[in-house]
Design a protein around this motif. Structure first.
Motif, PDB file in Angstrom:
ATOM      1  N   LEU A   1      11.639   2.108  14.754  1.00 11.95           N
ATOM      2  CA  LEU A   1      11.220   0.926  14.006  1.00 11.95           C
ATOM      3  C   LEU A   1      12.354   0.435  13.117  1.00 11.95           C
ATOM      4  N   ASP A   2      12.363  -0.863  12.872  1.00  6.56           N
ATOM      5  CA  ASP A   2      13.420  -1.458  12.048  1.00  6.56           C
ATOM      6  C   ASP A   2      12.775  -2.318  10.972  1.00  6.56           C
ATOM      7  N   PHE A   3      12.770  -1.834   9.734  1.00 11.02           N
ATOM      8  CA  PHE A   3      12.132  -2.580   8.648  1.00 11.02           C
ATOM      9  C   PHE A   3      13.160  -3.340   7.817  1.00 11.02           C
ATOM     10  N   SER A   4      14.398  -3.381   8.283  1.00 14.62           N
ATOM     11  CA  SER A   4      15.536  -3.981   7.557  1.00 14.62           C
ATOM     12  C   SER A   4      15.424  -3.662   6.070  1.00 14.62           C
ATOM     13  N   LYS A  30      10.379  -2.293   2.166  1.00  8.70           N
ATOM     14  CA  LYS A  30       9.820  -0.952   1.968  1.00  8.70           C
ATOM     15  C   LYS A  30       8.780  -0.701   3.064  1.00  8.70           C
ATOM     16  N   VAL A  31       8.566   0.582   3.350  1.00 12.39           N
ATOM     17  CA  VAL A  31       7.620   0.978   4.390  1.00 12.39           C
ATOM     18  C   VAL A  31       6.430   1.682   3.736  1.00 12.39           C
ATOM     19  N   VAL A  32       5.222   1.332   4.144  1.00 14.84           N
ATOM     20  CA  VAL A  32       4.069   2.100   3.664  1.00 14.84           C
ATOM     21  C   VAL A  32       3.470   2.879   4.840  1.00 14.84           C
ATOM     22  N   VAL A  33       2.977   4.069   4.564  1.00 16.12           N
ATOM     23  CA  VAL A  33       2.418   4.951   5.593  1.00 16.12           C
ATOM     24  C   VAL A  33       1.109   5.543   5.096  1.00 16.12           C
ATOM     25  N   THR A  34       0.103   5.504   5.944  1.00 21.36           N
ATOM     26  CA  THR A  34      -1.180   6.091   5.571  1.00 21.36           C
ATOM     27  C   THR A  34      -1.847   6.665   6.810  1.00 21.36           C
ATOM     28  N   ALA A  70      -4.332  -2.379   0.846  1.00 23.41           N
ATOM     29  CA  ALA A  70      -4.539  -1.989  -0.554  1.00 23.41           C
ATOM     30  C   ALA A  70      -3.212  -1.764  -1.289  1.00 23.41           C
ATOM     31  N   MET A  71      -2.107  -1.708  -0.549  1.00 26.35           N
ATOM     32  CA  MET A  71      -0.778  -1.651  -1.174  1.00 26.35           C
ATOM     33  C   MET A  71      -0.176  -3.056  -1.288  1.00 26.35           C
ATOM     34  N   LEU A 111       1.417   2.092   9.689  1.00 26.65           N
ATOM     35  CA  LEU A 111       2.605   1.742   8.924  1.00 26.65           C
ATOM     36  C   LEU A 111       2.563   0.263   8.584  1.00 26.65           C
ATOM     37  N   ILE A 167       4.756  -4.724  -3.998  1.00 24.42           N
ATOM     38  CA  ILE A 167       3.933  -3.506  -3.892  1.00 24.42           C
ATOM     39  C   ILE A 167       2.971  -3.382  -5.067  1.00 24.42           C
ATOM     40  N   TYR A 212       0.406  -0.651  -6.788  1.00 25.87           N
ATOM     41  CA  TYR A 212      -0.076   0.722  -6.828  1.00 25.87           C
ATOM     42  C   TYR A 212      -1.442   0.781  -7.514  1.00 25.87           C
TER      43      TYR A 212
END
Lengths: 348, 348
Positions: free
Chosen positions: B46-49, B52-56, B90-91, B150, B158, B160
């Motif tokens: 994956l390329d998110f340049s 930021k990346v979120v993972v759940t 939710a992020m 992702l 973002i 929180y």
């Protein structure tokens, strides 16, 4: 066998879902620069700046992938991380984060999950990955572990399965068949134990292969080594299902054929002696055994001098044109077509 | 009830593990620019340049999270994606990729998994996410689905759980309690069916709440709406376990107190009428029901004019100083301490 019947038993319901996650993960530390936010929000937040991200996931199911009568929970935790990291390294990437989800029946007390997570934590520390998320829930039977691993890699370093070219060399790390033979020994001891629970198994002659089964190591060191040697494989895959099956994956995706030399397949002396004891052909074990978590890759011939004599790697074959098929060249110099007879969890 | 007894049954073992994954995922298309490589290698790339990346990740277990006697497999596939995407939204992030692992007993034929994956595919298409990996294995009993989602997000966007400040407004999307009441209706019909299998359930008066249970939607639209309105919440969480439990999470992590107004909690008329029919208090259902997958967030008071009158959101309370505690202010103007009595899978 290994199970301790006198252990403390705290029912999981005493903690509740959030209490349980907090309890199990409180000793995990965040060490990666790319982890912006770990456990504790709706999702983890990661920063890979200009690197590519790799993602892989694997699920381990009790009685399908592991048997708790001889697999200590701590080892199981460690191994379930290894299974995933191995896939990250097979992309020539650096593993950075994991998420861990478990479903567990109420026959497991809290102390069992603590053991499992201590193995996960050891793996995370040794391999330098952060636990950044997960889910904990109940199951109607048994234990299921689902792990997702993330890693990062520079675009120019990524190695796919599909880059092998005719005349490339086929290379494997470490030695093969150990994990499978370790499993045979453990299964045999389990049967002996059923008949005579007082019997103390002597696993001394099988230390190496039992460890290959219970505590495999993913080859992070090989990714580092290849970088140091300035070798970029043309294709790469990890060996989870057996050498034969993985070679076929590489060939099909690279659209090439292969010649694999039986006499080059690296085997540990303990694998050979245990195969003799069990009256199993060691080549068959290496080809179809699985769970070794070694790396299989192809390199251009011009890179051969860089790896020559390195004890971590063995050249085991040559990439051929697709029209020449995929063959094992036996010690008797017969060419036998390769078949994927790897371990298949759906046929159990 | 819904199960079709005359369906075709192709045993999973006919395809084998790799054949099965190929078969189930061949109709999935890659649509995200950030997906460099999807299914088919050791890991996705994956390329998110510069994002930021979120993972759940979330795991759904048969008989714990779902009951196939009234949950069609296609809906289950859809819902299991929603559960995960909801955490990404939710992020305040955009969902981009998912991995799907399933463990399945051999009582499920191929056609059942095709149904499950067609629901996953619909969800992926509607929400614009790519399926980039997964694992398929056997289980000793039942069906387990583990999904990792992702997403990407600009650093400054973002949100929180820990940013709520005293005097902020507490806001919720949609309406609450529907999924829980839908489950009550389905459970009742299941009992009726057991007694009289010829009985055709009339679910007509419960269409909305049954759909809330069987086919929830994650609030992707709210992330878009907030961007359009130029409102950045100070904190946000999705409602999976019930309003009360989620408010407590926000307050604890933000180190604040709260006043929640009972008369402001948004309820659909069908929830109210069904609660009357079942003789359950509708506020209790909204507070503790869970599975609504709405978003709960706090905003600064100065942003109130931007959301005022918007039918998608309702202001339901005020953030207070931590010392003032967390209370529900009832219609009778009594202050009752909030308790987390949300659905807890480990206590089942």
């Amino acid at each position: 066998m290994i199970e301790d019947k006198n252990q403390e038993r705290t029912p999981l319901s005493e903690l509740g879902e959030f209490g349980l996650i907090d309890h199990l993960t409180k000793h995990f530390k965040i060490s990666k620069e790319s982890t912006v936010k770990g456990i504790g929000d709706d999702a983890a937040v990661l920063d890979f700046s200009d690197k590519k991200v790799v993602v892989t996931t694997d699920m381990l199911v009790e009685q399908v992938h592991f048997d708790l009568s001889y697999m200590p929970l701590k080892h199981l935790g460690y191994k379930s991380v290894m299974v995933n990291l191995s896939d990250v390294y097979a992309m020539n990437a650096t593993a950075t984060q994991i998420t861990v989800s478990i479903a567990v029946s109420n026959r497991f007390p809290l102390e069992a999950l603590e053991e499992l997570y201590s193995g996960i934590q050891t793996a995370a520390e040794v391999y330098g990955v952060d636990l950044v998320g997960g889910d904990t829930t109940s199951s109607t039977s048994g234990l299921i572990i689902s792990i997702t691993a993330l890693g990062d890699v520079d675009t120019e370093s990524i190695v796919y399965r599909n880059g092998a070219k005719p005349n490339d060399l086929l290379v494997v790390t470490g030695d093969l068949g150990g994990a499978y033979m370790g499993l045979q020994v453990l299964e045999r001891e389990k049967e002996v134990f059923k008949v005579n629970p007082q019997n103390q198994p002597d696993l001394e002659p099988y230390t190496y292969i039992v460890e290959r089964q219970l505590k495999p190591e993913a080859r992070k060191d090989i990714v580092t080594l290849l970088k140091e040697l300035e070798v970029k494989p043309t294709s790469m895959i990890d060996i989870s299902d057996g050498l034969s099956s993985e070679i076929i994956h590489l060939c099909k995706q690279s659209d090439v054929g292969i010649e694999l030399y039986e006499n080059k397949i690296p085997l540990d002396p303990q694998v050979i002696s245990t195969c003799e004891e069990f009256n199993i052909d060691s080549t068959t074990v290496a080809l179809n055994g699985g769970e070794d978590y070694e790396l299989l890759f192809t390199i251009s011939q011009e890179d051969f001098p860089k790896i020559k004599g390195n004890p971590n790697v063995t050249v085991i074959g040559f990439v051929k044109d697709k029209s020449q098929g995929m063959h094992l060249i036996t010690r008797a110099e017969q060419a036998i077509p390769l078949k994927a007879q790897g371990w298949n969890s759906l046929e159990n």
